[in-house]
Design a protein around this motif. Structure first.
Motif, mmCIF file in Angstrom:
data_model
loop_
_atom_site.group_PDB
_atom_site.id
_atom_site.type_symbol
_atom_site.label_atom_id
_atom_site.label_comp_id
_atom_site.label_asym_id
_atom_site.label_seq_id
_atom_site.Cartn_x
_atom_site.Cartn_y
_atom_site.Cartn_z
ATOM 1 N N GLU A 110 0.874 -1.181 0.000
ATOM 2 C CA GLU A 110 0.000 0.000 0.000
ATOM 3 C C GLU A 110 0.910 1.228 0.000
ATOM 4 O OE1 GLU A 110 -1.552 1.802 3.209
ATOM 5 O OE2 GLU A 110 -0.491 0.711 4.762
ATOM 6 N N THR A 112 0.435 4.380 1.833
ATOM 7 C CA THR A 112 0.418 5.409 2.881
ATOM 8 C C THR A 112 1.708 5.485 3.711
ATOM 9 O OG1 THR A 112 -1.950 5.044 2.911
ATOM 10 C CG2 THR A 112 -1.072 6.452 4.635
ATOM 11 N N ARG A 141 -0.022 -7.608 -3.003
ATOM 12 C CA ARG A 141 -0.497 -8.319 -1.798
ATOM 13 C C ARG A 141 -0.713 -9.779 -2.179
ATOM 14 N NH1 ARG A 141 -5.031 -3.983 0.557
ATOM 15 N NH2 ARG A 141 -3.657 -2.171 0.355
ATOM 16 N N GLU A 143 -2.660 -12.321 -2.013
ATOM 17 C CA GLU A 143 -4.024 -12.679 -1.639
ATOM 18 C C GLU A 143 -4.447 -13.898 -2.452
ATOM 19 O OE1 GLU A 143 -6.732 -9.852 -0.378
ATOM 20 O OE2 GLU A 143 -5.853 -8.238 -1.548
ATOM 21 N N GLN A 150 -6.445 -9.005 -6.798
ATOM 22 C CA GLN A 150 -5.246 -9.488 -7.491
ATOM 23 C C GLN A 150 -4.042 -9.394 -6.571
ATOM 24 O OE1 GLN A 150 -6.947 -7.340 -11.421
ATOM 25 N NE2 GLN A 150 -4.755 -7.259 -11.166
ATOM 26 N N GLN A 155 -3.208 1.388 -7.440
ATOM 27 C CA GLN A 155 -3.990 2.323 -6.616
ATOM 28 C C GLN A 155 -3.659 3.757 -7.031
ATOM 29 O OE1 GLN A 155 -2.971 1.519 -2.516
ATOM 30 N NE2 GLN A 155 -4.726 0.179 -2.214
ATOM 31 N N ASP A 159 -3.918 12.399 -0.789
ATOM 32 C CA ASP A 159 -3.719 12.643 0.648
ATOM 33 C C ASP A 159 -3.496 14.116 0.954
ATOM 34 O OD1 ASP A 159 -3.180 9.801 2.182
ATOM 35 O OD2 ASP A 159 -2.576 9.733 0.085
ATOM 36 N N ARG A 285 -11.747 -0.756 8.498
ATOM 37 C CA ARG A 285 -10.531 -0.736 7.682
ATOM 38 C C ARG A 285 -9.501 -1.717 8.247
ATOM 39 N NH1 ARG A 285 -10.331 0.523 3.616
ATOM 40 N NH2 ARG A 285 -8.734 2.073 3.261
ATOM 41 N N TYR A 289 -3.380 2.325 11.196
ATOM 42 C CA TYR A 289 -3.110 3.737 11.482
ATOM 43 C C TYR A 289 -4.321 4.658 11.535
ATOM 44 C CZ TYR A 289 -2.705 3.298 6.330
ATOM 45 O OH TYR A 289 -2.894 2.980 5.017
ATOM 46 N N TYR A 290 -5.497 4.156 11.213
ATOM 47 C CA TYR A 290 -6.634 5.076 11.108
ATOM 48 C C TYR A 290 -7.115 5.606 12.455
ATOM 49 C CZ TYR A 290 -6.965 4.024 6.166
ATOM 50 O OH TYR A 290 -6.700 3.905 4.830
ATOM 51 N N ALA A 324 -15.079 -2.908 -2.592
ATOM 52 C CA ALA A 324 -14.911 -1.450 -2.485
ATOM 53 C C ALA A 324 -14.051 -0.942 -3.641
ATOM 54 C CB ALA A 324 -14.262 -1.109 -1.158
ATOM 55 N N LEU A 325 -14.461 0.185 -4.194
ATOM 56 C CA LEU A 325 -13.673 0.808 -5.267
ATOM 57 C C LEU A 325 -12.535 1.641 -4.674
ATOM 58 C CD1 LEU A 325 -16.568 2.049 -7.579
ATOM 59 C CD2 LEU A 325 -15.359 -0.125 -7.646
ATOM 60 N N GLY A 326 -12.648 1.928 -3.398
ATOM 61 C CA GLY A 326 -11.605 2.705 -2.738
ATOM 62 C C GLY A 326 -11.904 2.800 -1.255
ATOM 63 N N GLY A 347 -6.585 10.723 3.892
ATOM 64 C CA GLY A 347 -6.360 10.334 2.500
ATOM 65 C C GLY A 347 -7.196 9.158 2.078
ATOM 66 N N VAL A 348 -7.018 8.783 0.821
ATOM 67 C CA VAL A 348 -7.804 7.698 0.233
ATOM 68 C C VAL A 348 -6.971 7.020 -0.849
ATOM 69 C CG1 VAL A 348 -8.845 9.245 -1.501
ATOM 70 C CG2 VAL A 348 -10.031 7.155 -0.880
ATOM 71 N N GLY A 351 -8.914 1.874 -6.124
ATOM 72 C CA GLY A 351 -8.450 0.655 -6.799
ATOM 73 C C GLY A 351 -8.759 0.753 -8.285
#
Ligand code: HAM
Length: 465
Positions: A110, A112, A141, A143, A150, A155, A159, A285, A289-290, A324-326, A347-348, A351
């Motif tokens: 990711e 961030t 990732r 997954e 994927q 991304q 931010d 999430r 960190y959120y 989720a698209l983001g 931030g955001v 995907g």
């Protein structure tokens, strides 16, 4: 394989065993193939990528964001500390290796932590605050690959660092709303607040007390999560867990005064800015960190017949699946946690593959690539480089020209020109090469005219007017 090894291999396994030779296996035939969870992005799909990236970049630039480009590789510790050691991403999904010097490296899962690393390391805390940045690129990732998931994906991150004000959260959501409008996609924002360390501690205790009594009924993963990171139970998709969660305490009810005021003000801003959202206390999430605001962007179904029915339903029921698209939110402590000054941030990340899939699913309108206007054909070897020169000349003059200089037959070349639906073909044969002329063929009428090569640009301009 050496000739000696080949000889031993030929004599078979029994011979090798009898002589106590180390077993030599047949060399496996290698068939080149893409790695699991990775995708080639083919030319036919580029039109979507160009469209999406263009719209996103136009939007963020108009909101005053600057682009930053970050490395694909980082020190593994950055994500262990930044994303969180107990998160699924770090625990199970990071692609890790040691480089030649033995440094533990990670392919970024990711963006961030690395953005924060750059903010601190490059002294961006000395710039006028807040600092508004965007960046995009591949993430990795490990997954279980499936639709929308994927191992390598892209991304687009947006931010704002250096402001604690809820208007910053609202600005990002308004910008996102504009991006999705520009893309022609129907979406819904699902919003929650995770509070700060203090109120989350109180809530965590309430949640553990509630779920603790039902521990044996939770899925094995959630039983573990209850020990390590109880809030992650809220994220569970298992039906049994979902049933208990529907009656669990909600974090919103346990926010401290400051976090409640931040969240209330944000929701007021969203109403004032006419941003449609729904509250979802289950958005936690998967990253450590959120703080305070968190949100996810979910696609809305666009089944025209069902539209009326859907309008009547709560927004979280009309979203399609859980893809989720983001997603994003505030991370007020991360800069300080990674060694910088206290710097609240929000931030955001969007995907890109999922957004492109959704564009296809919602049959969104994508501007077509303009087709060529002119085809340059040649009939003899001697004319090939002249044809290429004429093509280059036309291209420099701003015409959409094309050719296929590998073909010899004029018939084949004109068939290609027909398929491309060009208005004119220019033909250069042996005679035209010697006379420094070109045949202009109108592809609709079949009429042909001979003109000087030196006048070709003027003649084409006249005809394409
Ligand atoms: P995230 O929720 O992990 O957040 O990822 C954001 C988006 O990336 C997801 O909503 C999804 O669209 C896409 N995505 C995630 N995993 C995959 C995958 N395996 N395959 C395809 N798409 C995927 C973050 O990464 C945070 N860094 C967001 C952020 C930025 N928070 C603050 N700033």
């Amino acid at each position: 394989m050496s000739p000696r090894k080949k000889k031993i291999l030929k004599r078979g396994k029994r011979y090798q065993r009898a002589r106590r030779l180390p077993l030599i296996k047949k060399e496996e035939k290698y068939v080149p193939h893409i790695l699991r969870g990775m995708k080639d992005i083919l030319p036919a799909d580029q039109i979507y990528w160009d469209f999406v990236l263009k719209k996103m970049e136009e939007a963020v630039r108009s909101y005053g964001f600057s682009k930053i480009t970050l490395p694909i590789l980082e020190d593994k510790k950055l994500f262990e500390k930044g994303t969180g050691r107990t998160t699924e991403i770090v625990e199970k999904q990071m692609f890790n290796f040691s480089d030649q010097s033995g440094t533990p490296i990670a392919l970024r899962p990711e963006g961030t932590p690395q953005l924060v690393r750059a903010y601190i390391e490059q002294g961006m805390d000395n710039l006028p605050q807040p600092v508004k940045l965007y960046h995009f690129g591949q993430r990795f990732r490990y997954e279980r690959p499936q639709s929308g998931r994927q191992r390598e994906f892209w991304q687009f991150d947006i931010d704002i660092l250096g402001s604690e004000k809820p208007i910053v959260d609202a600005e990002i959501l308004l910008l996102l709303q504009n991006i999705f409008q520009e893309l022609g996609l129907k979406i819904n924002f699902e919003i929650n607040s995770l509070g700060c360390e203090n109120c989350r501690k109180v809530y965590r205790n309430k949640l553990v007390a509630y779920l603790g009594g039902r521990r044996n009924k939770l899925c094995p993963d959630c039983q573990k999560r209850l020990e390590v990171n109880p809030l992650r139970v809220l994220d569970c998709k298992e039906q049994t867990c979902q049933f208990f969660l529907s009656q669990s305490p909600q974090i919103i009810d346990w926010l401290c005064e400051e976090c409640r005021a931040h969240f209330t003000r944000l929701l007021e801003y969203l109403d004032e800015l006419e941003i449609i959202y729904s509250l979802n206390s289950r958005i936690v999430r998967g990253l450590d960190y959120y703080t305070k605001t968190v949100f996810e962007i979910l696609p809305k179904r666009v089944d025209k017949q069902k539209d009326q029915q859907l309008e009547a339903q709560p927004a979280h029921e009309i979203v399609r699946g859980q893809i989720a698209l983001g997603g994003g939110g505030r991370y007020d402590n991360l800069v300080e946690f990674l060694g910088g000054r206290s710097t609240p941030a929000c931030g955001v990340a969007l995907g890109l593959e999922r957004i492109i899939e959704e564009l296809k699913a919602q049959s969104a309108k994508i501007p077509k690539i303009k087709s060529p206007q002119i085809f340059v054909a040649q009939i003899s070897e001697i004319a090939r480089s002249t044809a290429l020169k004429i093509f280059e000349n036309l291209r420099q003059e701003g015409f959409r020209a094309t050719h296929n200089l590998s073909k010899d037959s004029l018939k084949t070349q004109l068939e290609i020109a027909n398929k491309l639906k060009v208005k004119f073909s220019l033909i250069i044969g042996h005679q035209e090469f010697l006379n420094k002329t070109v045949i202009i063929r109108d592809m609709n009428s079949g009429n042909q005219e001979i003109v000087d090569q030196a006048k070709i640009v003027r003649e084409i301009k006249k005809r394409l007017k």
